[in-house]
Scaffold this motif. Structure first.
Motif, mmCIF file in Angstrom:
data_model
loop_
_atom_site.group_PDB
_atom_site.id
_atom_site.type_symbol
_atom_site.label_atom_id
_atom_site.label_comp_id
_atom_site.label_asym_id
_atom_site.label_seq_id
_atom_site.Cartn_x
_atom_site.Cartn_y
_atom_site.Cartn_z
ATOM 1 N N GLU A 11 0.849 -1.188 0.000
ATOM 2 C CA GLU A 11 0.000 0.000 0.000
ATOM 3 C C GLU A 11 0.886 1.240 0.000
ATOM 4 N N PRO A 12 0.450 2.311 -0.671
ATOM 5 C CA PRO A 12 1.260 3.535 -0.728
ATOM 6 C C PRO A 12 0.978 4.506 0.411
ATOM 7 N N ARG A 13 0.080 4.132 1.312
ATOM 8 C CA ARG A 13 -0.288 5.024 2.412
ATOM 9 C C ARG A 13 -0.280 4.252 3.729
ATOM 10 N N PRO A 14 -0.059 4.936 4.817
ATOM 11 C CA PRO A 14 -0.171 4.277 6.125
ATOM 12 C C PRO A 14 -1.599 3.806 6.383
ATOM 13 N N ALA A 15 -1.734 2.821 7.231
ATOM 14 C CA ALA A 15 -3.050 2.363 7.667
ATOM 15 C C ALA A 15 -3.437 3.139 8.918
ATOM 16 N N THR A 16 -4.586 3.771 8.872
ATOM 17 C CA THR A 16 -5.067 4.499 10.051
ATOM 18 C C THR A 16 -6.009 3.652 10.895
ATOM 19 N N ARG A 17 -6.519 2.536 10.323
ATOM 20 C CA ARG A 17 -7.423 1.635 11.033
ATOM 21 C C ARG A 17 -6.714 0.309 11.263
ATOM 22 N N TRP A 18 -6.948 -0.296 12.410
ATOM 23 C CA TRP A 18 -6.288 -1.568 12.656
ATOM 24 C C TRP A 18 -6.786 -2.645 11.688
ATOM 25 N N GLU A 19 -8.007 -2.499 11.171
ATOM 26 C CA GLU A 19 -8.516 -3.478 10.215
ATOM 27 C C GLU A 19 -7.681 -3.528 8.939
ATOM 28 N N ASP A 20 -7.009 -2.423 8.614
ATOM 29 C CA ASP A 20 -6.165 -2.383 7.421
ATOM 30 C C ASP A 20 -4.713 -2.747 7.722
ATOM 31 N N ALA A 21 -4.420 -3.065 8.965
ATOM 32 C CA ALA A 21 -3.050 -3.404 9.354
ATOM 33 C C ALA A 21 -2.585 -4.669 8.646
ATOM 34 N N PHE A 22 -1.319 -4.676 8.241
ATOM 35 C CA PHE A 22 -0.730 -5.889 7.686
ATOM 36 C C PHE A 22 -0.450 -6.879 8.808
ATOM 37 N N LEU A 23 -0.612 -8.160 8.482
ATOM 38 C CA LEU A 23 -0.645 -9.207 9.494
ATOM 39 C C LEU A 23 0.556 -10.134 9.392
ATOM 40 N N SER A 24 0.994 -10.592 10.559
ATOM 41 C CA SER A 24 1.990 -11.644 10.636
ATOM 42 C C SER A 24 1.602 -12.549 11.799
ATOM 43 N N GLY A 25 2.033 -13.799 11.752
ATOM 44 C CA GLY A 25 1.695 -14.709 12.833
ATOM 45 C C GLY A 25 2.398 -16.039 12.679
ATOM 46 N N ASN A 26 2.511 -16.753 13.794
ATOM 47 C CA ASN A 26 3.122 -18.083 13.765
ATOM 48 C C ASN A 26 2.201 -19.149 14.343
ATOM 49 N N GLY A 27 0.899 -18.835 14.416
ATOM 50 C CA GLY A 27 -0.046 -19.783 14.977
ATOM 51 C C GLY A 27 -0.149 -19.717 16.477
ATOM 52 N N ARG A 28 0.644 -18.852 17.103
ATOM 53 C CA ARG A 28 0.557 -18.621 18.552
ATOM 54 C C ARG A 28 0.508 -17.118 18.805
ATOM 55 N N HIS A 29 1.566 -16.411 18.445
ATOM 56 C CA HIS A 29 1.578 -14.955 18.501
ATOM 57 C C HIS A 29 1.161 -14.384 17.148
ATOM 58 N N GLY A 30 0.524 -13.218 17.186
ATOM 59 C CA GLY A 30 0.176 -12.508 15.965
ATOM 60 C C GLY A 30 0.469 -11.033 16.109
ATOM 61 N N THR A 31 0.613 -10.339 14.978
ATOM 62 C CA THR A 31 0.817 -8.898 14.994
ATOM 63 C C THR A 31 -0.044 -8.241 13.921
ATOM 64 N N LEU A 32 -0.498 -7.025 14.224
ATOM 65 C CA LEU A 32 -1.178 -6.153 13.275
ATOM 66 C C LEU A 32 -0.369 -4.867 13.235
ATOM 67 N N VAL A 33 0.211 -4.559 12.083
ATOM 68 C CA VAL A 33 1.150 -3.441 11.963
ATOM 69 C C VAL A 33 0.474 -2.307 11.199
ATOM 70 N N PHE A 34 0.359 -1.140 11.841
ATOM 71 C CA PHE A 34 -0.252 0.005 11.179
ATOM 72 C C PHE A 34 0.296 1.287 11.797
ATOM 73 N N GLY A 35 -0.297 2.431 11.412
ATOM 74 C CA GLY A 35 0.228 3.715 11.858
ATOM 75 C C GLY A 35 1.121 4.319 10.798
ATOM 76 N N ASP A 36 1.921 5.312 11.174
ATOM 77 C CA ASP A 36 2.799 5.983 10.216
ATOM 78 C C ASP A 36 4.176 6.179 10.840
ATOM 79 N N PRO A 37 5.135 6.716 10.100
ATOM 80 C CA PRO A 37 6.503 6.810 10.621
ATOM 81 C C PRO A 37 6.638 7.612 11.907
ATOM 82 N N GLU A 38 5.705 8.506 12.175
ATOM 83 C CA GLU A 38 5.807 9.292 13.409
ATOM 84 C C GLU A 38 5.142 8.605 14.584
ATOM 85 N N ASP A 39 4.271 7.613 14.293
ATOM 86 C CA ASP A 39 3.574 6.913 15.373
ATOM 87 C C ASP A 39 3.155 5.540 14.849
ATOM 88 N N GLU A 40 4.098 4.616 14.814
ATOM 89 C CA GLU A 40 3.789 3.267 14.360
ATOM 90 C C GLU A 40 3.254 2.460 15.532
#
Length: 753
Positions: A11-40
């Protein structure tokens, strides 16, 4: 120029909503990554985090003594008898899944020039790489990368920026105001350690977030409850969630980490960093993880020969082109990525492994009467045994509870699965008059179906699956004791999730799904236990046939006098078509025609994603490519996908939910290849909008790996069997036998449809 499918999205823009956050996970822990360079912001989740709400103490209703009287009334024609078959309790939801906390990373504005301007969106780019599970964001001289390690079970993040404020923050939407929260920040020889301890209101249960911060260059200053970094070259964060539950004193030392000892926690995290990586510990951690993740992800690939220019588009841009083959390629890839990432200690929840809100819809539970079943539908064919193993783990850990359900509600031996579970308890306690889920007996068969499929792909019986199937058959031995006027066994009470007859109460007699499940469970258990086969097969033979109603449709209830309610999101009555092979166009053409008529008459009710894709799966089994295309189109055109390519339950991105994301790969596969232990079906229901492509690495239930290539003129299937077997090949031209020899590649070249 891109020459193949893109195994990432951006995406060319930061995600302002957690629903648009990019996801990572290992089947136990998960992450939702969003925000912008000043407040990730990185929201951290853990599969086992559920909030106590009374469900942890709930038990199934003690109704076994009342069962014979209920059966008498239902068989005598009392159409509402089951509505009083309850102990009078209020609806009790399972314990709700919730996020742990968010890691906040702020760049002090006074120390650096603004690196990101919202009127210059192309200065920013965020990406998630499906092959590595890494979510990254770049903006000028600033870069952030996050992944969740399968090798080390830790959230790993690296930020390349000189100045940074870091804190752990539990204040996410819906968080109870009376959480007991304690935070700490200390400097240790291993690095700075941040801790966040959260205790649930009115409970002795708690969890702790632990983040080790390792700084290269610069200085670190404690700013409790966080810290400030200045002049750094890079910053590495290692994060874990530690869940605490009351345990006997004898096991406390090993089961509950001592969160009062930050040095121990810091050492445990620091010890994960490979010594040989030198100045780049992040790369070493990523390599160790990628070895496991990439191997699983790349087993199966889909190439629809999409426009190379469209493949370069961002996810948001592709979603605006619902008919694009490039969109379906990316959603297929994202679906496999998210499904793999959400499966580990547990299979995916309604929200997979991710949520940014404590008030997750439907408790973020495992819903076993369609949703979990649809999400895991591709596991065997799409070569994701990790998903099957996660589902198996949930089942086998809960078998004791399933036995309690059978005993308490039905007075029977064996097992009955609940319709809802939080991952802890497998007891049936979530039910009401409108949703008498405690009457549903087909759940164990549906949950075990992917495990049976997996055994068929590998050609061996898992003893755990064999044990569970025997328990299901044992339940039917005790439960199937009542008969109808013709001497057939009656499934009574019977429930068709989550529908009711148009002229009767919610609990009835002989729901089509219950008949199919009982028959399938008994016959499958017989295959695993030949010594019991005669008795179990005889019991299956006494079940009544399906009924065709006055509309020419397969009736949802085989009991005479029960009228169908067509406008409903569930298709429980077509369980015999999909996922079972009980009703097929080849073996039971008359029933298949009735099932197709039932599918034609079925409405979509509230347009839920799972309803549309369930419709597509059944249509594919019935060789109706046009109906598949329509159902799939309802999802692709209905604004069901967030920029993250995680999906929603309803159109217009309403209610975050993993059903569409995780089920879509199964739909694609079913349109291209279907298999049983004795049959291979090629291109049964391919939508004409995808006239050419390649599907590689597929697994079949007769024990072969398969690569499929198709165009407007020819179809080529390369079959690599692991065992010698004769199977029936089905195409649009008819049927023919093919003899497969273990270890010998078999190439089938056919004319296209």
């Amino acid at each position: 120029m891109t020459t193949g499918p893109v195994h990432a999205t951006w995406e060319p823009r930061p995600a302002t909503r957690w629903e648009d956050a990019f996801l990572s996970g290992n089947g136990r822990h998960g992450t939702l990554v969003f925000g912008d360079p000043e407040d990730e912001r990185v929201i951290v989740t853990h599969h086992a985090l559920v909030r106590p709400n009374g469900g942890e103490r709930a038990r199934p209703p003690e109704l076994a003594a009342e069962l014979p009287a209920l059966q008498d009334r239902l068989l005598a024609g009392d159409l509402t008898a089951a509505e009083t078959f309850t102990d009078g309790r209020d609806l009790q939801w399972v314990q709700p899944f919730h996020p742990a906390f968010r890691i906040r990373l702020r760049r002090p504005a006074s120390r650096e020039p603004r690196a990101y301007r919202r009127d210059e969106p192309r200065a920013y780019r965020r990406t998630v790489d499906f092959t590595t599970g890494e979510a990254s964001a770049d903006c000028g001289g600033w870069r952030s990368r996050v992944f969740v390690s399968r090798a080390d079970d830790v959230v790993v993040q690296q930020i390349d920026t000189p100045h940074l404020d870091i804190s752990l923050d539990h204040r996410l939407p819906g968080a109870p105001h009376d959480l007991a929260v304690g935070q700490g920040a200390v400097l240790t020889p291993e690095g700075a350690l941040l801790t966040l301890r959260v205790r649930y209101p009115g409970s002795d249960r708690a969890y702790t977030g632990v983040t080790l911060v390792v700084v290269t260059g610069g200085s670190t200053t404690l700013t409790p409850p966080g810290l400030r970094i200045t002049g750094a070259e890079s910053v590495l964060l290692l994060t874990r969630v530690l869940r605490h539950s009351p345990v006997p004193a004898a096991t406390a030392a090993s089961d509950v980490p001592d969160i009062q000892d930050p040095l121990t926690q810091a050492r445990a995290l620091r010890d994960l960093i490979p010594d040989e990586t030198g100045d780049d510990p992040y790369a070493g951690l990523l390599d160790r993880h990628t070895t496991l993740h990439r191997t699983a992800y790349e087993r199966v690939t889909l190439d629809l020969h999409a426009d190379p220019a469209e493949r370069t588009l961002s996810g948001s841009e592709l979603l605006d082109r619902p008919g694009s083959p490039a969109l379906l390629e990316r959603l297929f890839a994202a679906g496999r990525y998210h499904l793999l990432s959400a499966a580990g200690t547990l299979p995916p929840r309604l929200v997979g492994l991710w949520t940014g809100d404590w008030n997750t819809a439907w408790a973020g539970a495992f819903t076993n009467d369609a949703n979990l079943n649809l999400q895991t539908a591709s596991a065997a064919a799409a070569a994701l045994p990790e998903v099957t193993e996660a589902l198996a783990g949930l089942i086998h850990r809960q078998l004791d509870d399933w036995r309690e359900n059978a005993r308490t509600v039905f007075g029977a031996r064996g097992v009955v699965a609940p319709a809802h579970t939080d991952g802890e308890s497998g007891l049936t306690y979530h039910f009401s008059r409108e949703y008498p889920l405690h009457l549903w007996t087909a759940g164990a068969d549906w949950l075990l179906k992917p495990l049976v499929d997996h055994d068929e792909t590998r050609g061996a019986h898992d003893p755990r699956t064999a044990h569970a199937l025997a328990q299901v058959a044992q339940f039917y031995e005790d439960f199937l004791t009542r008969t109808d006027a013709d001497g057939h066994l009656a499934v009574v009470p019977s429930y068709s999730p989550e529908n009711r007859p148009a002229n009767a109460g919610w609990g009835a007699v002989n729901a089509a799904m219950d008949l199919s499940a009982a028959r399938h469970a008994l016959l499958t258990a017989s295959a695993y236990h030949p010594e019991k086969a005669p008795a179990w097969r005889a019991l299956a033979d006494r079940l009544p046939p399906h009924r065709v109603n006055a509309d020419g449709a397969l009736a949802e209830w085989a009991w005479p006098g029960l009228d169908d309610n067509y406008d409903h999101r569930h298709l429980s009555h077509l369980y015999g078509v999909w996922p079972l092979d009980e009703i097929t166009p080849y073996d039971t053409p008359d029933l298949a025609s009735a099932a197709h008529r039932a599918l034609e008459l079925r409405g979509s009710e509230n347009d839920s994603a799972h309803g549309h894709l369930h419709h597509a799966l059944v249509a594919a089994r019935l060789r109706d490519g046009e109906r598949v295309a329509h159902a799939l189109g309802q999802v692709l055109k209905g604004d069901f996908f967030h920029a993250s390519l995680m999906s929603a339950h309803y159109p217009n991105r309403d209610v975050y939910n993993a059903d569409a994301a995780h089920t879509l790969p199964a739909v694609v596969i079913e349109t291209l290849v279907q298999s049983t232990p004795d049959r291979l079906v090629l291109l049964p229901a391919l939508p004409t909008t995808y006239p050419e492509g390649e599907l590689r690495g597929l697994r079949t239930r007769f024990g072969a790996e398969l690569d499929l290539t198709w165009s407007r003129h020819t179809v080529t299937a390369v079959v690599r069997p692991t065992r010698t077997h004769r199977v029936e090949l089905r195409t649009s031209s008819g049927a023919e036998p093919i003899d497969l020899v273990a270890g010998e590649e078999h190439v089938l070249t056919l004319r296209a449809w």
